[in-house]
Write a protein that holds these residues in place. Structure first.
Motif, short mmCIF file in Angstrom:
data_model
loop_
_atom_site.label_atom_id
_atom_site.label_comp_id
_atom_site.label_asym_id
_atom_site.label_seq_id
_atom_site.Cartn_x
_atom_site.Cartn_y
_atom_site.Cartn_z
N MET A 202 0.97 -1.19 -0.17
CA MET A 202 0.12 -0.42 0.19
C MET A 202 0.80 1.52 -0.43
O MET A 202 0.58 2.41 -0.77
CB MET A 202 -0.85 0.30 1.54
CG MET A 202 -1.77 1.37 1.81
SD MET A 202 -2.71 1.50 3.04
CE MET A 202 -1.16 2.77 3.52
N LEU A 203 1.58 1.47 0.90
CA LEU A 203 2.70 2.52 1.06
C LEU A 203 3.08 2.22 -0.15
O LEU A 203 3.87 3.19 -0.91
CB LEU A 203 3.24 2.35 1.95
CG LEU A 203 2.78 2.20 3.53
CD1 LEU A 203 4.35 2.14 4.16
CD2 LEU A 203 2.45 4.13 3.48
N ASN A 204 3.62 1.53 -0.74
CA ASN A 204 4.72 1.55 -2.33
C ASN A 204 3.94 2.13 -3.40
O ASN A 204 4.31 2.81 -4.41
CB ASN A 204 5.34 0.31 -3.00
CG ASN A 204 6.30 -0.44 -2.15
OD1 ASN A 204 7.47 0.89 -2.48
ND2 ASN A 204 6.94 -0.88 -1.60
N ARG A 205 2.89 1.74 -3.40
CA ARG A 205 1.18 2.07 -4.33
C ARG A 205 1.72 3.78 -3.94
O ARG A 205 1.32 4.77 -5.16
CB ARG A 205 0.23 1.63 -3.93
CG ARG A 205 -0.47 2.79 -5.20
CD ARG A 205 -2.04 1.49 -4.96
NE ARG A 205 -2.72 1.41 -3.92
CZ ARG A 205 -3.11 1.97 -3.12
NH1 ARG A 205 -3.85 3.08 -4.24
NH2 ARG A 205 -4.38 2.18 -2.24
N SER B 21 10.66 3.53 3.41
CA SER B 21 11.53 3.18 4.62
C SER B 21 10.46 4.46 5.63
O SER B 21 10.67 4.04 7.36
CB SER B 21 12.30 4.10 4.60
OG SER B 21 13.20 3.70 5.97
N GLN B 22 10.37 5.63 5.59
CA GLN B 22 10.05 6.93 6.22
C GLN B 22 8.79 6.06 7.23
O GLN B 22 8.16 6.35 8.05
CB GLN B 22 9.71 7.81 5.50
CG GLN B 22 9.78 9.18 6.93
CD GLN B 22 9.21 11.17 5.89
OE1 GLN B 22 9.62 10.60 4.80
NE2 GLN B 22 7.72 11.67 5.58
N TYR B 23 7.79 6.29 6.28
CA TYR B 23 6.16 5.93 6.54
C TYR B 23 6.12 4.58 7.42
O TYR B 23 6.16 4.51 8.26
CB TYR B 23 4.97 5.49 5.62
CG TYR B 23 4.68 7.35 5.00
CD1 TYR B 23 3.15 7.50 5.40
CD2 TYR B 23 5.41 7.57 4.57
CE1 TYR B 23 2.61 8.62 5.55
CE2 TYR B 23 5.39 9.36 4.03
CZ TYR B 23 3.76 9.32 5.06
OH TYR B 23 3.48 10.88 4.57
N THR B 24 7.66 3.39 7.19
CA THR B 24 6.99 1.88 7.86
C THR B 24 7.44 2.54 9.54
O THR B 24 7.37 1.90 10.54
CB THR B 24 7.94 1.40 6.88
OG1 THR B 24 7.87 1.40 5.68
CG2 THR B 24 8.09 -0.14 7.41
N ASN B 25 8.86 3.75 9.19
CA ASN B 25 9.45 3.67 10.52
C ASN B 25 8.36 4.45 11.49
O ASN B 25 8.09 4.08 12.89
CB ASN B 25 10.73 4.82 10.31
CG ASN B 25 11.70 3.84 9.80
OD1 ASN B 25 12.13 2.41 10.11
ND2 ASN B 25 12.58 4.65 9.50
N LEU C 169 -1.50 9.90 1.63
CA LEU C 169 -0.36 9.50 1.74
C LEU C 169 -0.62 10.08 3.04
O LEU C 169 0.01 9.43 4.13
CB LEU C 169 1.09 9.70 1.02
CG LEU C 169 2.05 9.29 1.78
CD1 LEU C 169 2.02 6.94 1.74
CD2 LEU C 169 3.05 8.89 0.86
N PRO C 170 -0.32 11.24 3.58
CA PRO C 170 0.10 12.21 5.00
C PRO C 170 -1.05 11.91 5.71
O PRO C 170 -1.07 11.75 7.04
CB PRO C 170 0.50 13.31 4.65
CG PRO C 170 0.41 13.81 3.01
CD PRO C 170 0.06 12.62 2.35
#
Length: 457
Positions: free
Chosen positions: A259-262, A272-276, A342-343
């Motif tokens: 989802m974040l990749n999309r 990586s920033q959002y995963t963290n 995304l935000p």
């Protein structure tokens, strides 16, 4: 209050409480930090054989399609989360029948085996992730089950401690974030999991020196049969309440990376920033969960009014508010998770950890309130096992998004959001049950007063 013994006994109770909190916080629920671990596993080349090169465009541009790799990682998490819940049923029977020590030794054996399997896995042995993560998950839930009873030592704060442990269980998912950060700093995946394996010594010390051989008792006003508990409306609607919200959470965690990749257009630094950020928010679970316990325990220590509700009815009345707030949180979380912005996912992460800490803490606390303690292990195991069957729907949902919906999960998210509305039936049912008991008691009191007045005439 059972925890008001002598100084030495009180110290041992507090030490048991504190070390149990550390155990849940650092080990029990680490598998739910899956999104952070996937980042490491992809870097190490796990399941890369499922990536294919595609030639596109007039210039014959070669692009790598790793959707097969994402699907395999999603399947690992689906199997792991299913085993985590489904095997809670036989584990609950083991706990009720054989006691704390036998259950914990089984959990330590599974957990250590799982961490060692990950430590000695590699990209060539990617399939080891299936049994390894399942062993870690099942071992971790056994740590939680045996620690929940510690709340019995602190009578008036029982629900608060139960929810605190469940919150710590949720926050332990941040351990995989720590492993990810250490990996980026040069510490190998093998070294990190070997450290987790060595820490099993801590679990053994707690088992032999702090935890009981059998169970920590709690006084109960009645003992009903296991069958009557399972056939009750309370159990049915509680199962629905847990299942629909758990499915929403599992699908979110299992598909977070794609989802974040999309949403980030495959920007690995942004992902990586959002995963963290997601993993950091998981640390807050241990801070959020006790608030749910305080809601459930808010009437404890207050004198009951003459002719007022009994202790169990007061507990149920308090739990209805907790269950309702949990359902509302899940609805808001699901709405935010459905957004393509995304935000906004920062808010989604906050709502997710808040709701998840309320969900599992409230689940354990409600079972301990509504049903006899002699059946806690079996009922907790049964509700987790049945909800695990429902959670298997996450994989066909993921396959539907990848196939027929072309990678866009919008319609699946809307369907799951509507499904979460079923969770509101449970607290409403409890509220009307308590209201009915109150009306019956008032009618009986009024009838007795009339009879007494007539006798005096």
């Amino acid at each position: 209050m059972l925890g008001c013994g002598g100084g030495g006994v009180g110290l041992r109770y507090r030490l048991t409480l504190a070390t149990g909190l550390v155990e849940c916080l650092c080990f029990a629920g680490v598998v739910f930090g899956w999104a952070s671990l996937v980042f490491v596993l992809k870097t190490d080349g796990y399941f890369t054989d499922l990536c294919v090169n595609l030639t596109t465009g007039p210039n014959s541009t070669v692009e790598t399609d790793c959707s097969g790799q994402d699907e395999q990682f999603s399947l690992v998490f689906t199997v792991t989360s299913f085993m985590n819940n489904f095997l809670t049923l036989p584990n609950g029977f083991i706990f009720d029948r054989f006691g704390t020590m036998a259950t914990r030794l089984l959990g330590i054996c599974l957990y250590t085996t799982g961490t060692l399997m990950v430590a000695f896995s590699s990209s060539a042995l990617s399939m080891l992730l299936f049994p390894a993560l399942s062993f870690i998950a099942v071992g971790g839930i056994l740590f939680l089950i045996t620690n929940i009873q510690v709340g019995n030592l602190f009578g008036s704060h029982r629900s608060t401690i139960i929810t605190l442990y469940n919150g710590a269980f949720d926050s332990s998912s941040a351990v995989f974030l720590i492993i990810k950060v250490m990996y980026e700093g040069g510490v190998s995946l093998r070294s990190s999991f070997l450290i987790l394996s060595v820490c099993s010594v801590i679990h053994l010390l707690r088992t032999f020196f702090l935890m009981p051989n059998t169970h920590i008792p709690y006084p109960l006003p009645e003992v009903a049969s296991f069958r009557s508990c399972v056939q009750s409306w309370f159990f049915l609607w509680h199962l629905v309440w847990l299942s629909v919200m758990q499915l929403r959470h599992y699908l979110f965690i299992g598909t977070l990376n794609p989802m974040l990749n999309r949403l980030a257009d495959n920007d690995s630094a942004l992902v990586s920033q959002y995963t963290n950020a997601f993993a950091f928010t998981q640390l807050c679970g241990v801070l959020c969960a006790p608030w749910n316990g305080l809601i459930m325990d808010r009437h404890k220590g207050k004198p009951l009014a003459p002719g007022g509700s009994h202790d169990k009815e007061a507990d149920l009345r308090s739990s209805s508010l907790s269950l309702f707030l949990t359902s509302l949180q899940c609805l808001l979380f699901s709405i935010c998770a459905s957004s393509p912005l995304l935000p906004l996912q920062y808010l989604t992460f906050i709502l997710q950890v808040l709701n998840r800490s309320f969900l599992y803490g409230g689940n354990a606390a409600f079972i301990s309130i509504a049903f006899p303690g002699v059946h806690f292990g079996k009922l907790y195991g049964l509700v987790m096992s049945l909800s695990a069957v429902v959670s298997l729907l996450q994989y066909p949902c993921f396959a539907l998004v990848k196939g027929a919906l072309g990678g866009d999960p919008f319609y699946v998210n809307i369907a799951l959001t509507l499904l979460t509305l079923l969770a509101f039936i449970h607290p409403i049912n409890i509220f009307y049950h308590c209201r009915k008991l109150t009306n019956q008691r008032e009618d009986m009191a009024g009838g007795a007063a009339i009879t007494l007045a007539e006798a005096k005439m």
